[in-house]
Scaffold this motif. Structure first.
Motif, PDB file in Angstrom:
ATOM      1  N   SER A 242       0.981  -1.342  -0.065  1.00  0.00           N
ATOM      2  CA  SER A 242       0.089  -0.034   0.096  1.00  0.00           C
ATOM      3  C   SER A 242       0.852   1.433  -0.091  1.00  0.00           C
ATOM      4  O   SER A 242       1.960   1.125   0.465  1.00  0.00           O
ATOM      5  CB  SER A 242      -0.791   0.004   1.138  1.00  0.00           C
ATOM      6  N   THR A 243       0.227   2.361  -0.458  1.00  0.00           N
ATOM      7  CA  THR A 243       1.012   3.729  -0.562  1.00  0.00           C
ATOM      8  C   THR A 243       1.332   4.134   0.899  1.00  0.00           C
ATOM      9  O   THR A 243       2.437   4.554   1.139  1.00  0.00           O
ATOM     10  CB  THR A 243       0.089   4.646  -1.288  1.00  0.00           C
ATOM     11  N   GLY A 244       0.413   3.864   2.031  1.00  0.00           N
ATOM     12  CA  GLY A 244       0.470   4.270   3.337  1.00  0.00           C
ATOM     13  C   GLY A 244       1.917   3.593   3.934  1.00  0.00           C
ATOM     14  O   GLY A 244       2.642   4.158   4.240  1.00  0.00           O
ATOM     15  N   VAL A 245       1.886   2.169   3.485  1.00  0.00           N
ATOM     16  CA  VAL A 245       3.173   1.498   4.181  1.00  0.00           C
ATOM     17  C   VAL A 245       4.443   1.882   3.367  1.00  0.00           C
ATOM     18  O   VAL A 245       5.556   2.075   3.995  1.00  0.00           O
ATOM     19  CB  VAL A 245       3.007   0.063   4.329  1.00  0.00           C
ATOM     20  N   GLY A 246       4.193   2.114   2.030  1.00  0.00           N
ATOM     21  CA  GLY A 246       5.433   2.566   1.150  1.00  0.00           C
ATOM     22  C   GLY A 246       6.069   3.949   1.795  1.00  0.00           C
ATOM     23  O   GLY A 246       7.095   4.111   1.855  1.00  0.00           O
ATOM     24  N   LYS A 247       5.193   5.017   2.300  1.00  0.00           N
ATOM     25  CA  LYS A 247       5.474   6.105   2.729  1.00  0.00           C
ATOM     26  C   LYS A 247       6.505   5.912   3.974  1.00  0.00           C
ATOM     27  O   LYS A 247       7.158   6.551   4.471  1.00  0.00           O
ATOM     28  CB  LYS A 247       4.424   7.283   3.017  1.00  0.00           C
ATOM     29  N   ILE A 248       5.894   5.049   4.940  1.00  0.00           N
ATOM     30  CA  ILE A 248       6.659   4.797   6.079  1.00  0.00           C
ATOM     31  C   ILE A 248       7.924   4.111   5.955  1.00  0.00           C
ATOM     32  O   ILE A 248       8.969   4.645   6.519  1.00  0.00           O
ATOM     33  CB  ILE A 248       5.729   3.727   6.947  1.00  0.00           C
TER      34      ILE A 248
END
Ligand code: ADP
Length: 484
Positions: A242-248
Motif C-alpha cells: 500500500s501507498t501508506g506503508v510505502g511512505k513509512i
C-alpha cells in the motif's frame, strides 16, 4: 454440489482436486537453509478466505529472527554467492524454475486456497508467469555486462523484500529472481494472509540445492516487515504494497544507504473512445477490474466512456456482468473468487457505504454468492463526480467507477487527476489516438486495446504515489545493481 444457474444456463460444478497438494500443519521460518522455530514461539493462522477454514499455522518472526535471517544472508553473500560465477548462479535459477514448473498444479491450488483467487487465474496466469520470471532472469545472470555495456556493475549485497497478498507467488518470483541473477542474497517476507506459496517456494529452493542463506523466507505481520526495513545490514529494500506503508518505508530508509524500489497503489483508468470495438473493450474492462476480485494494484478501477457510446457500453457491461460467476475459487467455472480477507471485505463494503451516503448511482450484479467466506458482487458506480472518494481512492475490490467525457483533452486531464499513476488502458480503432493518449497519460504502463498483460521482459512500476523504480526487464535488474 448444487448447480450454478446463470440466466437459464446450468453449470455443473468443476472443482479442481486438492488431493495432490502437500501442506504442513505448521510452518517455521526458512533461515540459512533450515526450518527454524520463531524465537517468540508465536504462530499465526492462515485461512482459506473462500470458506474460513484453517489451512496452516505459520511462524511469526520478530526482530531477533529477522536479524538471524539477515546474518545468514550476509554470510552467504560474503562467503559463497558473491564468489559463485554468474553461469553457476544461472543454473540454480533455471533449476528453481524447472522445479516450480514440475509442481505447478500444486502451486496453483495452494495459491487459490490461501489467496481466494480463481484456479483459472492462478493456474493460467500467476504460476506460469512466476516460472517465467525465474527463466527470464536466469538468462541474464551471465550476460549482465551485455545488458549494461560500458558500465561497471556490482551486486548490492543483502536484499530485504516485502510483498503483498494479491499475487503471492508471482510477487515472490518477481523479487527473488532478479536479486539472485544479479548476485544478491535475499530475506523475503510474504504477506500475513498469503504466506503458503512462498513457503512452498522455500521447499523448492531447498530442493534446488541453492547454498544455505542465499534465500531466507521469514513470515509475519507488519512488525516483521519493519524489522527488515530497519535492519542496518540490509542494502536494498524492495517493497510492493500500500501507498501508506510505502511512505513509512521511505521515511525509515531516508538518510541510509539502502537502495529502494516501491511499487504501491493505483487507481488506473480505462478509456473507451467512440470508435473502439465495444465488445472487445467491455471484455477488457471486465478482465481489468472484476477478474481476480479487483485485487490487482494496476486494476482498471476507473472507466471513462466517450459520451456518444456511453449507453451502449453500460448496457453491454451490465449484460456481461450478470453472466459472471462469483464463488468457489477452486471451481474452474468461477470468474470471481473470494476477497482475500475479512479486513479487505470490510474495506470494500466501507467504500460501498460511502457511495450510498454520497448518493451515487450503483449497480450490482444479481448473481448468487456463497453463505460462508468473503465475497463481493461486481459493482458499477455510475456517473460519479471526480471528487468522490470512490474515484480518488484505491478500493482494491471489484468496484468500477464510471465517468463520461467529450474530448480527448478532457479525458487526459481527468484520467491524470489522481495521486496515483500505475497503469492505464486505451480502447480505440485509431493508431494516432493511441499514440496521443499513451504519451500524455501519466502512468507507468499504458495498454492499448488490451489490459493486464504482463511479461517478464517488460518493466512495471508507477508515477507519483504509485511508487518509483521498475520491476521486470532490464530496468528490474538495475534495481539490484550498483552502476559505475
Ligand atoms: P496491502 O494493503 O496490500 O495489504 P500493506 O502495505 O498493508 O498492503 O502490506 C504489504 C506488505 O507490507 C505485507 O507483507 C505487510 O505485512 C507488510 N507491512 C505492513 N506494514 C509494514 C511496515 N510498517 N513496514 C514494513 N512492512 C510492512
Amino acid at each position: 454440489m448444487a448447480k450454478k444457474q446463470i440466466k437459464g444456463w446450468d453449470y455443473s460444478p468443476a472443482p479442481e482436486s486438492t488431493s495432490h497438494i502437500d501442506l504442513k500443519k505448521r510452518y517455521d521460518l526458512y533461515i540459512n537453509g533450515e526450518w527454524v522455530k520463531p524465537s517468540s514461539k508465536k504462530y499465526f493462522k492462515t485461512i482459506n478466505p473462500a470458506n474460513e477454514e484453517l489451512l496452516a499455522e505459520v511462524a511469526h518472526a520478530n526482530e531477533k529472527d529477522v536479524d538471524k535471517a539477515v546474518k545468514a544472508a550476509r554470510k552467504a553473500y560474503n562467503e559463497v554467492w558473491s564468489k559463485t560465477s554468474p553461469s553457476e548462479r544461472a543454473k540454480y535459477i533455471f533449476r528453481i524454475a524447472r522445479l516450480m514448473q514440475e509442481r505447478s498444479r500444486e502451486f496453483a491450488v495452494i495459491e487459490s486456497l490461501d489467496a481466494g483467487k480463481t484456479i483459472r487465474e492462478s493456474r493460467d496466469v500467476d504460476v506460469p508467469l512466476a516460472c517465467n520470471h525465474f527463466f527470464y532472469n536466469a538468462g541474464w545472470a551471465d550476460k549482465l555486462e551485455f545488458a549494461f555495456p560500458n558500465r561497471k556493475i556490482e551486486s548490492l549485497g543483502v536484499a530485504g523484500q516485502i510483498i503483498p497478498w494479491n499475487f503471492p507467488l508471482l510477487m515472490a518470483a518477481w523479487k527473488i529472481a532478479p536479486a539472485l541473477a544479479t548476485g544478491n542474497t535475499v530475506v523475503l517476507k510474504p504477506a500475513e494472509t498469503t504466506p503458503l506459496t512462498a513457503l512452498k517456494l522455500a521447499e523448492i529452493i531447498h530442493d534446488s540445492g541453492l547454498p544455505p542463506g542465499v534465500v531466507n523466507i521469514v513470515t509475519g505481520y507488519g512488525d516483521t516487515g519493519a524489522a527488515i526495513v530497519n535492519h542496518e545490514d540490509v542494502d536494498k529494500i524492495a517493497f510492493t504494497g500500500s501507498t501508506g506503508v510505502g511512505k513509512i518505508i521511505q521515511k525509515a530508509v531516508a538518510g541510509t544507504n539502502k537502495k529502494t524500489t516501491l511499487e504501491l497503489g493505483g487507481k488506473s483508468a480505462n478509456i473507451i473512445m467512440d470508435d473502439a470495438p465495444l465488445d472487445q473493450a467491455v471484455e477488457g474492462i471486465i478482465n481489468g477490474i472484476f477478474f481476480n476480485q479487483g485485487h490487482v494494484c494496476c486494476a482498471g478501477s476507473r472507466l471513462f466512456v466517450q459520451e456518444s457510446v456511453y449507453d451502449k457500453v453500460i448496457e453491454k457491461l451490465k449484460h456481461r456482468m450478470n453472466s459472471l460467476i462469483v464463488g468457489d475459487p477452486l471451481d474452474k467455472n468461477t470468474d470471481i473468487g473470494a476477497i482475500n480477507s475479512k479486513e479487505q471485505l470490510d474495506i470494500i463494503n466501507g467504500y460501498l457505504k460511502i457511495g450510498k451516503d454520497e448518493g451515487v448511482e450503483m449497480y450490482q450484479s444479481t448473481c448468487d454468492i456463497p453463505g460462508n467466506g468473503f465475497y463481493c458482487r461486481p459493482t458499477l458506480v455510475l456517473n460519479v463526480a471526480q471528487s468522490s472518494r470512490l474515484v480518488q481512492e484505491e478500493i482494491f475490490g471489484p468496484v468500477l467507477a464510471i465517468q463520461t467525457f467529450r474530448t480527448v483533452d478532457e479525458v487526459i486531464q481527468k484520467a491524470n487527476n489522481t495521486p496515483f499513476g500505475l497503469a492505464a488502458g486505451v480502447w480505440t480503432d485509431k493508431g494516432s489516438r493511441i499514440f496521443n493518449l499513451t504519451t500524455k497519460l501519466r502512468a507507468g504502463v499504458v495498454w492499448a486495446n488490451t489490459y493486464n498483460k504482463f511479461d517478464p521482459a517488460s518493466p512495471f512500476g508507477g508515477y507519483k504515489e504509485s511508487g518509483f523504480g521498475r520491476e521486470g526487464g532490464l530496468h528490474g535488474l538495475e534495481g539490484y545493481l550498483k552502476m559505475n
